[in-house]
Design a protein around this motif. Structure first.
Motif, PDB file in Angstrom:
ATOM      1  N   PHE A   1      -1.813 -11.090   7.786  1.00  0.00           N
ATOM      2  CA  PHE A   1      -2.680 -10.573   8.838  1.00  0.00           C
ATOM      3  C   PHE A   1      -2.062  -9.407   9.603  1.00  0.00           C
ATOM      4  CE2 PHE A   1      -4.634 -14.777   8.246  1.00  0.00           C
ATOM      5  CZ  PHE A   1      -5.968 -14.405   8.186  1.00  0.00           C
ATOM      6  N   ASN A   2      -0.983  -8.844   9.102  1.00  0.00           N
ATOM      7  CA  ASN A   2      -0.376  -7.680   9.744  1.00  0.00           C
ATOM      8  C   ASN A   2      -1.234  -6.443   9.493  1.00  0.00           C
ATOM      9  OD1 ASN A   2       1.621  -5.163   9.120  1.00  0.00           O
ATOM     10  ND2 ASN A   2       2.276  -6.316  10.911  1.00  0.00           N
ATOM     11  N   TRP A   3      -1.569  -5.703  10.559  1.00  0.00           N
ATOM     12  CA  TRP A   3      -2.441  -4.532  10.416  1.00  0.00           C
ATOM     13  C   TRP A   3      -1.875  -3.502   9.438  1.00  0.00           C
ATOM     14  CZ3 TRP A   3      -7.229  -4.290  10.779  1.00  0.00           C
ATOM     15  CH2 TRP A   3      -7.965  -4.824  11.823  1.00  0.00           C
ATOM     16  N   GLY A   4      -0.576  -3.300   9.479  1.00  0.00           N
ATOM     17  CA  GLY A   4       0.028  -2.326   8.575  1.00  0.00           C
ATOM     18  C   GLY A   4      -0.190  -2.690   7.116  1.00  0.00           C
ATOM     19  N   GLN A   5       0.032  -3.970   6.789  1.00  0.00           N
ATOM     20  CA  GLN A   5      -0.173  -4.441   5.415  1.00  0.00           C
ATOM     21  C   GLN A   5      -1.643  -4.318   5.015  1.00  0.00           C
ATOM     22  OE1 GLN A   5       2.113  -5.494   3.282  1.00  0.00           O
ATOM     23  NE2 GLN A   5       3.913  -5.753   4.574  1.00  0.00           N
ATOM     24  N   ILE A   6      -2.539  -4.673   5.940  1.00  0.00           N
ATOM     25  CA  ILE A   6      -3.976  -4.635   5.662  1.00  0.00           C
ATOM     26  C   ILE A   6      -4.424  -3.211   5.348  1.00  0.00           C
ATOM     27  CG2 ILE A   6      -6.260  -4.926   6.724  1.00  0.00           C
ATOM     28  CD1 ILE A   6      -4.983  -7.301   8.300  1.00  0.00           C
ATOM     29  N   VAL A   7      -3.967  -2.254   6.142  1.00  0.00           N
ATOM     30  CA  VAL A   7      -4.374  -0.857   5.956  1.00  0.00           C
ATOM     31  C   VAL A   7      -3.832  -0.290   4.645  1.00  0.00           C
ATOM     32  CG1 VAL A   7      -4.009   1.475   6.868  1.00  0.00           C
ATOM     33  CG2 VAL A   7      -4.760  -0.355   8.389  1.00  0.00           C
ATOM     34  N   GLN A   8      -2.608  -0.629   4.300  1.00  0.00           N
ATOM     35  CA  GLN A   8      -2.057  -0.142   3.037  1.00  0.00           C
ATOM     36  C   GLN A   8      -2.855  -0.644   1.848  1.00  0.00           C
ATOM     37  OE1 GLN A   8       2.218  -0.397   2.523  1.00  0.00           O
ATOM     38  NE2 GLN A   8       2.567  -0.172   4.722  1.00  0.00           N
ATOM     39  N   LYS A   9      -3.249  -1.924   1.875  1.00  0.00           N
ATOM     40  CA  LYS A   9      -4.065  -2.469   0.793  1.00  0.00           C
ATOM     41  C   LYS A   9      -5.421  -1.763   0.734  1.00  0.00           C
ATOM     42  CE  LYS A   9      -2.013  -7.096   1.051  1.00  0.00           C
ATOM     43  NZ  LYS A   9      -2.262  -8.525   1.422  1.00  0.00           N
ATOM     44  N   ALA A  10      -5.988  -1.476   1.911  1.00  0.00           N
ATOM     45  CA  ALA A  10      -7.291  -0.811   1.945  1.00  0.00           C
ATOM     46  C   ALA A  10      -7.204   0.584   1.339  1.00  0.00           C
ATOM     47  CB  ALA A  10      -7.794  -0.732   3.388  1.00  0.00           C
ATOM     48  N   LEU A  11      -6.157   1.312   1.658  1.00  0.00           N
ATOM     49  CA  LEU A  11      -5.993   2.662   1.101  1.00  0.00           C
ATOM     50  C   LEU A  11      -5.845   2.614  -0.416  1.00  0.00           C
ATOM     51  CD1 LEU A  11      -3.667   4.534   3.630  1.00  0.00           C
ATOM     52  CD2 LEU A  11      -6.076   4.972   3.132  1.00  0.00           C
ATOM     53  N   LEU A  12      -5.125   1.613  -0.902  1.00  0.00           N
ATOM     54  CA  LEU A  12      -5.001   1.487  -2.354  1.00  0.00           C
ATOM     55  C   LEU A  12      -6.352   1.213  -3.004  1.00  0.00           C
ATOM     56  CD1 LEU A  12      -1.710  -0.612  -2.651  1.00  0.00           C
ATOM     57  CD2 LEU A  12      -2.038   1.775  -3.320  1.00  0.00           C
ATOM     58  N   SER A  13      -7.194   0.419  -2.338  1.00  0.00           N
ATOM     59  CA  SER A  13      -8.519   0.124  -2.866  1.00  0.00           C
ATOM     60  C   SER A  13      -9.366   1.387  -2.969  1.00  0.00           C
ATOM     61  CB  SER A  13      -9.241  -0.870  -1.957  1.00  0.00           C
ATOM     62  OG  SER A  13      -8.548  -2.092  -1.888  1.00  0.00           O
TER      63      SER A  13
END
Length: 346
Positions: free
Chosen positions: A330-342
């Motif tokens: 649930f870390n925002w940094g991790q979430i955003v990185q995954k979203a950018l990869l998508s």
């Protein structure tokens, strides 16, 4: 904020919803609230100019309300657009008994099918939309709600907050403090207030143990304010500037929510503060219990005797700290990185 650490971000926002002071990027408060949605047609060419001058590669629409505007903008700019769904809105309108919810579901389906990419806030919403709306799963991903907290709150901080709450409210030390918070004009939360008053309070009195239920939240109706203030076992705090004091100091967070879709932000915040919690299964959608240890206990929807029993069980024991895997997921940094990869496929 996290996204802006990785790529340039420009915000076009509602006039009545200003950006936070800490936001330093470009921001254009030119949109109308979604309840005046058609008026945003007036901003169409202003938005096109922003996309051109700011050299925007892709734009993201929050919620499906303005999906039609995203379709028009893509048509006149030739730039791809993404929808970030915070919940299945048609389901919320259905729960609110709006007669026109099937019409909105048809519209919601169309805008999601026309979007270049779809983010859903939970696995349940993601899977439902792919199956029911026949979306291309290659153009769908999960972008959950996140937290900035990276580790459990220390026992010293929790004890200090609890002592402060007891002192401020003139309560003896043995009193168990339960917490419920949220936007209180939102139907799932209003229904939860009804459950607390009508279902849980009579059951809790049967345990003959001292307790208080702290209720925090904005936009409560005058009628509900009167109801809560008439209950001696409920301490209604209205909107509080620092909810972390209550998340640290309460003994147990309660989430008796049975309506709505999406993820319950308040439940993620409670767990991030390492606050023992009891939730209905519906209230814990989007939260993998393998990440929460024994901090979160689930109860079947509408089983209020079991819910009340778990409340005192959770409040009277010290659960193990929330696992590190929870904070990683649930870390925002991790979430955003995954979203950018998508988005690399857009």
């Amino acid at each position: 904020r996290e996204l802006a650490k990785l790529i340039p971000v420009v915000l076009a926002i509602a006039k009545d919803n200003p950006a936070r002071p800490e936001w330093k990027g470009p921001v254009y408060p030119i949109l109308y609230h979604h309840k005046k949605g058609p008026a945003n047609l007036l901003a169409l060419f202003r938005l096109r100019k922003i996309i051109q001058t700011q050299k925007i590669d892709l734009f993201c629409i929050e919620h499906s309300y303005l999906g039609w505007l995203g379709i028009l903008l893509r048509w006149i700019t030739r730039k791809p657009f993404v929808i970030r769904s915070h919940n299945i809105e048609a389901h919320r309108f259905r729960d609110m008994q709006k007669a026109w919810w099937p019409l909105y579901q048809w519209y919601e389906k169309q805008v999601h099918r026309k979007a270049d990419f779809n983010f859903f806030i939970t696995q349940e919403d993601h899977d439902w939309a792919i199956h029911q709306w026949n979306l291309d799963k290659r153009r769908c991903s999960i972008l959950t709600y996140g937290t900035d907290i990276t580790q459990p709150v220390s026992e010293e901080d929790k004890l200090a907050a609890r002592v402060q709450l007891l002192k401020e409210n003139g309560l003896p030390a043995p009193t168990r403090l339960f917490l419920f918070n949220g936007t209180l004009d939102y139907l799932p939360n209003t229904d939860a207030l009804r459950i607390i008053v009508s279902e849980l309070l009579p059951l809790l009195h049967g345990y003959q143990l001292p307790f208080r239920i702290l209720v925090c939240g904005s936009r409560i109706s005058p009628q509900w304010r009167d109801v809560l203030q008439a209950c001696p076992d409920i301490l209604f705090k209205d909107f509080v500037p620092d909810i972390s004091l209550y998340l640290k100091g309460a003994d147990c967070f309660i989430n008796p929510v049975t309506l709505g879709s999406g993820i319950k932000i308040k439940q993620v915040d409670a767990l991030a503060h390492n606050l023992a919690s009891v939730s209905t299964r519906s209230g814990a959608r989007g939260i993998d219990t393998s990440l929460t240890g024994d901090t979160l206990q689930l109860v079947d929807d509408y089983d209020w005797p079991a819910f009340a029993e778990q409340m005192f069980r959770q409040a009277n024991r010290t659960p193990s700290p929330v696992p590190e895997s929870f904070y990683q997921f649930f870390n925002w940094g991790q979430i955003v990185q995954k979203a950018l990869l998508s988005l690399q496929t857009v």
